[in-house]
Design an enzyme around this catalytic site. Sequence first.
Site, PDB file in Angstrom:
ATOM      1  N   TYR A 214       0.828  -1.201   0.000  1.00  0.00           N
ATOM      2  CA  TYR A 214       0.000   0.000   0.000  1.00  0.00           C
ATOM      3  C   TYR A 214       0.867   1.258   0.000  1.00  0.00           C
ATOM      4  CZ  TYR A 214      -3.153   3.664   1.634  1.00  0.00           C
ATOM      5  OH  TYR A 214      -3.860   4.847   1.755  1.00  0.00           O
TER       6      TYR A 214
ATOM      7  N   HIS B 118      -4.514  16.196  -2.585  1.00  0.00           N
ATOM      8  CA  HIS B 118      -4.857  16.285  -1.169  1.00  0.00           C
ATOM      9  C   HIS B 118      -4.691  17.695  -0.610  1.00  0.00           C
ATOM     10  CE1 HIS B 118      -5.150  12.033  -1.502  1.00  0.00           C
ATOM     11  NE2 HIS B 118      -5.183  11.795  -0.212  1.00  0.00           N
TER      12      HIS B 118
ATOM     13  N   ASN C  92       0.714  11.614   6.035  1.00  0.00           N
ATOM     14  CA  ASN C  92       0.012  10.679   6.917  1.00  0.00           C
ATOM     15  C   ASN C  92       0.490  10.864   8.346  1.00  0.00           C
ATOM     16  OD1 ASN C  92      -2.008   8.691   6.789  1.00  0.00           O
ATOM     17  ND2 ASN C  92      -0.959   7.702   5.076  1.00  0.00           N
TER      18      ASN C  92
ATOM     19  N   TYR D 231     -19.268  30.286  46.341  1.00  0.00           N
ATOM     20  CA  TYR D 231     -18.514  29.214  45.705  1.00  0.00           C
ATOM     21  C   TYR D 231     -17.457  29.742  44.740  1.00  0.00           C
ATOM     22  CZ  TYR D 231     -21.870  25.642  47.303  1.00  0.00           C
ATOM     23  OH  TYR D 231     -22.641  24.790  48.056  1.00  0.00           O
TER      24      TYR D 231
ATOM     25  N   ARG E   7     -14.656  30.567  47.225  1.00  0.00           N
ATOM     26  CA  ARG E   7     -14.181  29.481  48.081  1.00  0.00           C
ATOM     27  C   ARG E   7     -13.744  28.256  47.280  1.00  0.00           C
ATOM     28  NH1 ARG E   7     -18.282  26.361  51.355  1.00  0.00           N
ATOM     29  NH2 ARG E   7     -19.595  28.097  50.701  1.00  0.00           N
TER      30      ARG E   7
ATOM     31  N   PHE F 192      -2.170   6.620  12.628  1.00  0.00           N
ATOM     32  CA  PHE F 192      -2.397   8.005  12.212  1.00  0.00           C
ATOM     33  C   PHE F 192      -3.706   8.560  12.770  1.00  0.00           C
ATOM     34  CE2 PHE F 192      -3.612   4.962   8.872  1.00  0.00           C
ATOM     35  CZ  PHE F 192      -4.992   5.048   9.002  1.00  0.00           C
TER      36      PHE F 192
ATOM     37  N   GLU G 185     -12.382   5.075   4.938  1.00  0.00           N
ATOM     38  CA  GLU G 185     -12.076   5.827   6.158  1.00  0.00           C
ATOM     39  C   GLU G 185     -13.407   6.164   6.823  1.00  0.00           C
ATOM     40  OE1 GLU G 185      -9.587   9.020   4.777  1.00  0.00           O
ATOM     41  OE2 GLU G 185      -8.141   7.629   3.914  1.00  0.00           O
TER      42      GLU G 185
END
Length: 511
Positions: free
Chosen positions: A53, A83, A196, A282, A285, A330, A416
Amino acid sequence: MTVTIQPTGISPTDVLAVARGGAKVVLDPAAVDAMATSRSIVDGIEAAGRPVYGVSTGFGALANTFVAPERRAELQHALIRSHAAGVGAPMPREVVRAMMLLRARSLALGRSGVRPLVAAALVDLLNHDVTPWVPEHGSLGASGDLAPLAHCALVLLGEGWVLGPAGERVPAADAVRRAGLTPVQLAAKEGLALINGTDGMLGMLLLAIHDAAHLFTMADVTAALAIEAMLGSERPFRPELHAIRPHPGQGVSAANIHRLLQESAVMDSHRDDLAHAVQDAYSMRCAPQVAGAARDTLDFVRTVAARELVSVVDNPVVLTDGQVESTGNFHGAPLGFGADFLAIAAAEVGAISERRVDRLLDVTRSRDLPAFLSPDAGVNSGLMIAQYTAAGIVAENRRLAAPASVDSLPTSGMQEDHVSMGWAAAKKLRTVLDNLTSLLAVELLAGVRGLQLRAPLTPSPAGRAAIAALGDIVGEPGPDVFLAPLMEAARAVVASPDLRAAIEVELGPLG
């Protein structure tokens, strides 16, 4: 300063030095050797014609598509161009520099199968201050930060865009040529290895960790100033009360506030007053319980980031036995969760700060301070609208505290099919911390004004340092003035280490 990328990685301090300090970067010879060794394995796979791959196949849903040897370099270049598909405003220069350094670090671990010249090319961009233009939208944090890293890698090819001196968009070819650099011709696996990774979200997280650590200490400072100005009690912050609930961050925060309230004539003025409230609200404190829990969250996130800094984040990876295996390393879930947790914690530190501001301004609860901290309330509104601003920011932080990491949209033809949204989580965390800076600035301004109005009583050393830091800007209490510049000045004081340093000269180091 020079940062050396070792075959074992780098430190958070190194990332800050390069991202914000412009430190130079060098590759350790051992890292170069590690990359050369892993590259020889990839070359052997290519020569043997084995299907692997990203080396001899397409990507994502195209993983089963075989690519002929003569087209594998073309494959890597096409990957980067396709990309680099982000949109929106550019990411800040410090984020992009951190991202490039971290990608070079990951390659230098010697498990990505790239030639050393690829990591060296990233280092050259850093050292020549060539910063890619990386759009804010594009990463799902699944196969890492694919689109942002592709925008960085595209500049290595002499393509795409870079940030100009004033933040404008400049053609990368021109910037690379002016820097005297030569575009890289990628070989098999190298384009994939450049994109990646979790480097964008990790870079943002490391920067946020540093900022949050400072702001959480400043939250103790501004809380102490507000408590002092409201004639609060120091008794809830005694160490023995926190030893019986031993959350580490709570103990540190309580110790800080207790120490900050010492040596104060303002505190002395009501310490033995029987009419003084037995219990403060609060927001006063419980300040250590909230800020302390945020500190403990920060410690967890720091641990996550430290693990990621020594991790091999790529796919596929080259093992020392010569095997090349696909992984899911990844995936950004650890970083996405950490960023979301820290955003929730920081949002609450800001929310409780705003509640103290509201008390300081309310004449019915501020223990004899004038309404809205104006000596002439009615004609003048004092800090009324500063609290409005703080309330609006708290509301925005609550929206931003909704976790991004519980969302997922499948991509790449369902290959994916689960993504982390870690990039979005880290990006909004940075906004939450910027908002927290503004909230603490409003509390600082209100606390200083409240202590000024307690004159002639002398405040604590911390109070005196805060008044000195803001005094020339805010002046003495009086008629209303243009408030926005004062708030900007208070923001600068909160963000800077100078006020903390001045206090520590008097009191010693704060936790």
